[in-house]
Write a protein that holds these residues in place. Sequence first.
Motif, PDB file in Angstrom:
ATOM      1  N   UNK A 156       0.876  -1.138   0.069  1.00 19.17           N
ATOM      2  CA  UNK A 156      -0.017  -0.085   0.146  1.00 19.17           C
ATOM      3  C   UNK A 156       0.888   1.323   0.080  1.00 19.17           C
ATOM      4  N   UNK A 157       1.807   1.349   0.782  1.00 20.54           N
ATOM      5  CA  UNK A 157       3.036   2.303   0.743  1.00 20.54           C
ATOM      6  C   UNK A 157       3.308   2.500  -0.535  1.00 20.54           C
ATOM      7  N   UNK A 158       3.912   1.772  -1.153  1.00 22.43           N
ATOM      8  CA  UNK A 158       4.307   1.704  -2.383  1.00 22.43           C
ATOM      9  C   UNK A 158       3.481   2.180  -3.614  1.00 22.43           C
ATOM     10  N   UNK A 159       2.216   1.630  -3.446  1.00 21.85           N
ATOM     11  CA  UNK A 159       1.105   2.213  -4.403  1.00 21.85           C
ATOM     12  C   UNK A 159       0.743   3.679  -4.051  1.00 21.85           C
ATOM     13  N   UNK A 160       0.800   4.146  -2.778  1.00 21.68           N
ATOM     14  CA  UNK A 160       0.483   5.464  -2.598  1.00 21.68           C
ATOM     15  C   UNK A 160       1.387   6.376  -3.054  1.00 21.68           C
ATOM     16  N   UNK A 161       3.009   6.144  -2.976  1.00 27.73           N
ATOM     17  CA  UNK A 161       3.999   6.769  -3.526  1.00 27.73           C
ATOM     18  C   UNK A 161       3.887   6.801  -4.778  1.00 27.73           C
ATOM     19  N   UNK A 162       3.305   5.658  -5.676  1.00 25.53           N
ATOM     20  CA  UNK A 162       3.499   5.730  -7.017  1.00 25.53           C
ATOM     21  C   UNK A 162       2.690   6.781  -7.414  1.00 25.53           C
ATOM     22  N   UNK A 163       1.185   6.745  -7.103  1.00 19.85           N
ATOM     23  CA  UNK A 163       0.197   7.668  -7.332  1.00 19.85           C
ATOM     24  C   UNK A 163       0.423   9.045  -7.226  1.00 19.85           C
ATOM     25  N   UNK A 164       1.112   9.352  -5.983  1.00 14.88           N
ATOM     26  CA  UNK A 164       1.529  10.837  -5.482  1.00 14.88           C
ATOM     27  C   UNK A 164       2.466  11.185  -6.756  1.00 14.88           C
ATOM     28  N   UNK A 165       3.672  10.458  -6.880  1.00 10.02           N
ATOM     29  CA  UNK A 165       4.735  10.781  -7.781  1.00 10.02           C
ATOM     30  C   UNK A 165       4.141  10.769  -9.194  1.00 10.02           C
ATOM     31  N   UNK A 166       3.539   9.719  -9.306  1.00 11.29           N
ATOM     32  CA  UNK A 166       3.334   9.648 -11.029  1.00 11.29           C
ATOM     33  C   UNK A 166       2.223  10.912 -11.350  1.00 11.29           C
ATOM     34  N   UNK A 167       1.220  11.419 -10.561  1.00 10.94           N
ATOM     35  CA  UNK A 167       0.487  12.272 -10.712  1.00 10.94           C
ATOM     36  C   UNK A 167       1.032  13.473 -10.883  1.00 10.94           C
ATOM     37  N   UNK A 168       2.291  13.786 -10.302  1.00 15.18           N
ATOM     38  CA  UNK A 168       2.936  14.983 -10.583  1.00 15.18           C
ATOM     39  C   UNK A 168       3.771  15.242 -11.789  1.00 15.18           C
ATOM     40  N   UNK A 169       3.941  14.087 -12.398  1.00 21.04           N
ATOM     41  CA  UNK A 169       4.621  14.216 -13.718  1.00 21.04           C
ATOM     42  C   UNK A 169       3.901  14.029 -14.953  1.00 21.04           C
ATOM     43  N   UNK A 170       4.611  14.139 -16.087  1.00 16.15           N
ATOM     44  CA  UNK A 170       4.023  14.053 -17.454  1.00 16.15           C
ATOM     45  C   UNK A 170       3.686  12.768 -17.736  1.00 16.15           C
ATOM     46  N   UNK A 171       4.339  11.679 -17.243  1.00 16.33           N
ATOM     47  CA  UNK A 171       4.259  10.486 -17.583  1.00 16.33           C
ATOM     48  C   UNK A 171       2.951   9.813 -16.911  1.00 16.33           C
TER      49      UNK A 171
ATOM     50  N   UNK B 225      -1.455  17.319  -5.639  1.00 15.09           N
ATOM     51  CA  UNK B 225      -0.981  16.555  -4.529  1.00 15.09           C
ATOM     52  C   UNK B 225      -2.280  15.982  -3.819  1.00 15.09           C
ATOM     53  N   UNK B 226      -3.450  17.044  -3.758  1.00 15.90           N
ATOM     54  CA  UNK B 226      -4.774  16.705  -3.255  1.00 15.90           C
ATOM     55  C   UNK B 226      -5.266  15.776  -3.702  1.00 15.90           C
ATOM     56  N   UNK B 227      -5.329  15.760  -5.067  1.00 12.38           N
ATOM     57  CA  UNK B 227      -6.053  14.802  -5.876  1.00 12.38           C
ATOM     58  C   UNK B 227      -5.353  13.308  -5.537  1.00 12.38           C
ATOM     59  N   UNK B 228      -4.027  13.394  -5.585  1.00 16.41           N
ATOM     60  CA  UNK B 228      -3.568  12.094  -5.371  1.00 16.41           C
ATOM     61  C   UNK B 228      -3.810  11.649  -3.908  1.00 16.41           C
ATOM     62  N   UNK B 229      -3.827  12.403  -2.814  1.00 16.82           N
ATOM     63  CA  UNK B 229      -4.037  11.929  -1.595  1.00 16.82           C
ATOM     64  C   UNK B 229      -5.546  11.400  -1.540  1.00 16.82           C
ATOM     65  N   UNK B 230      -6.279  11.928  -2.300  1.00 10.62           N
ATOM     66  CA  UNK B 230      -7.760  11.503  -2.136  1.00 10.62           C
ATOM     67  C   UNK B 230      -8.007  10.166  -2.872  1.00 10.62           C
ATOM     68  N   UNK B 231      -6.553   9.644  -3.424  1.00 10.41           N
ATOM     69  CA  UNK B 231      -6.943   8.475  -3.978  1.00 10.41           C
ATOM     70  C   UNK B 231      -5.977   7.266  -3.281  1.00 10.41           C
ATOM     71  N   UNK B 232      -5.286   7.940  -2.315  1.00 10.95           N
ATOM     72  CA  UNK B 232      -4.530   6.917  -1.425  1.00 10.95           C
ATOM     73  C   UNK B 232      -5.477   5.657  -0.914  1.00 10.95           C
ATOM     74  N   UNK B 233      -4.770   4.582  -0.785  1.00  9.54           N
ATOM     75  CA  UNK B 233      -5.356   3.574  -0.259  1.00  9.54           C
ATOM     76  C   UNK B 233      -4.926   3.647   1.286  1.00  9.54           C
ATOM     77  N   UNK B 234      -5.809   3.592   2.252  1.00 15.18           N
ATOM     78  CA  UNK B 234      -5.469   3.572   3.732  1.00 15.18           C
ATOM     79  C   UNK B 234      -5.325   2.226   4.199  1.00 15.18           C
ATOM     80  N   UNK B 235      -6.343   1.307   3.823  1.00 15.59           N
ATOM     81  CA  UNK B 235      -6.350   0.024   4.476  1.00 15.59           C
ATOM     82  C   UNK B 235      -6.817  -1.056   3.786  1.00 15.59           C
ATOM     83  N   UNK B 236      -6.124  -1.439   2.659  1.00 11.50           N
ATOM     84  CA  UNK B 236      -6.739  -2.367   1.616  1.00 11.50           C
ATOM     85  C   UNK B 236      -5.732  -3.602   2.088  1.00 11.50           C
TER      86      UNK B 236
END
Length: 377
Positions: A300-315, A365-376
Amino acid sequence: MSGIYIHIPFCKQACHYCDFHFSTSMGKKEAMIQALILELEMRKTDFSNEEVHTIYFGGGTPSVLEPSKIEQILAAVQHHYKVVEAPEITLEANPDDLSEHKIKELASTSINRLSIGIQSFFEEDLKLMNRAHNAIEAKECIALASAYFDNISIDLIYGVPGMTNERWTANIEKALSFKIPHISSYALTVEPKTALKAFIDKGIIAPVDDELAEAHYYILVDKLTAAGYINYEFSNFGKEGYFSQNNTAYWQGKKYLGIGPSAHSYDGKQRGWNINNNAKYIKSITQNILPMETEVLSKTDRYNEYIMTGLRTIWGVSLDRIKADFGQEFHAYLLKQVEQKIKEELLVIKDNHLLVAPKGKFLSDGIAADLFIVNLS
Ligand code: SF4
């Protein structure tokens, strides 16, 4: 693609907004260099299977080091690691250190990229931030550095109290006049336990205004994209061929080794961080003990990090990678989560990649945070 980050924890004076790890006392400089070299040797097995593509001197202020000391550290990297033939080697530098003599010396080392902490070309902003340089030095050092380095980046700060849209626009135009290939720009943020926070709390400095920062950000994006820069990460703009390889690898989740006090490391599964105290760091390294704490990242940590960094980039975020690395359950969850944001035109899916739409840019960043998984998992 892996990188080595080397933290140089010294600064001539403390900028009011800064919460990085540094000391303004240079007494331990030589002992620190020897400790950095020792840590490079101690940790070579961590990277025995990795090729090093980027080396990054950050801080602190790496340009307080004499170029011969930088050479010593680079020689240790070359000795203990498999460095590719033409690595990107970046040095963060401050304008007050960049005399022509120093720039010339730096150009004779293997450093091939300078990242200069300009922050503003205006005296009033520099004073408010307590930068060690003045507006004249800010301009002169870029002109001088451009004569010796092709790959130059500068940092600019927006959203500074008292900085009007006009002054911010003038800052960007000044930066553009130097035709440098890369610009990084950050909003002034008020971190706890900084002088800036204390001054704002006491009413000496006006509070930072989020709406002003947002307006400045959109001016920045408009001006730089019109001038041919690609906004490849939220705060980073580069001409084609001049994106920071070091930072790109970091955003793409590649491995990196952080050397020096407070430096962070990542090996694909586990994150580590060194102690943020110069004296304790030197003592521990000298005793052959790595002063590092580690944390294994959950799926879950790795997923959340990927969502956060991915959404900040053009990729963006690759939906195929989500499925391959995190499984069907995470993939289905993400698609469900983004439905509403796609309707609101904050996100788009293009070529099976999730990207922030222009309307959502400042909110990524806020959009990414809304997509985070807290307890899956
Ligand atoms: S020069 Fe950089 S690291 Fe040093 S105090 Fe200023 S912002 Fe912080």
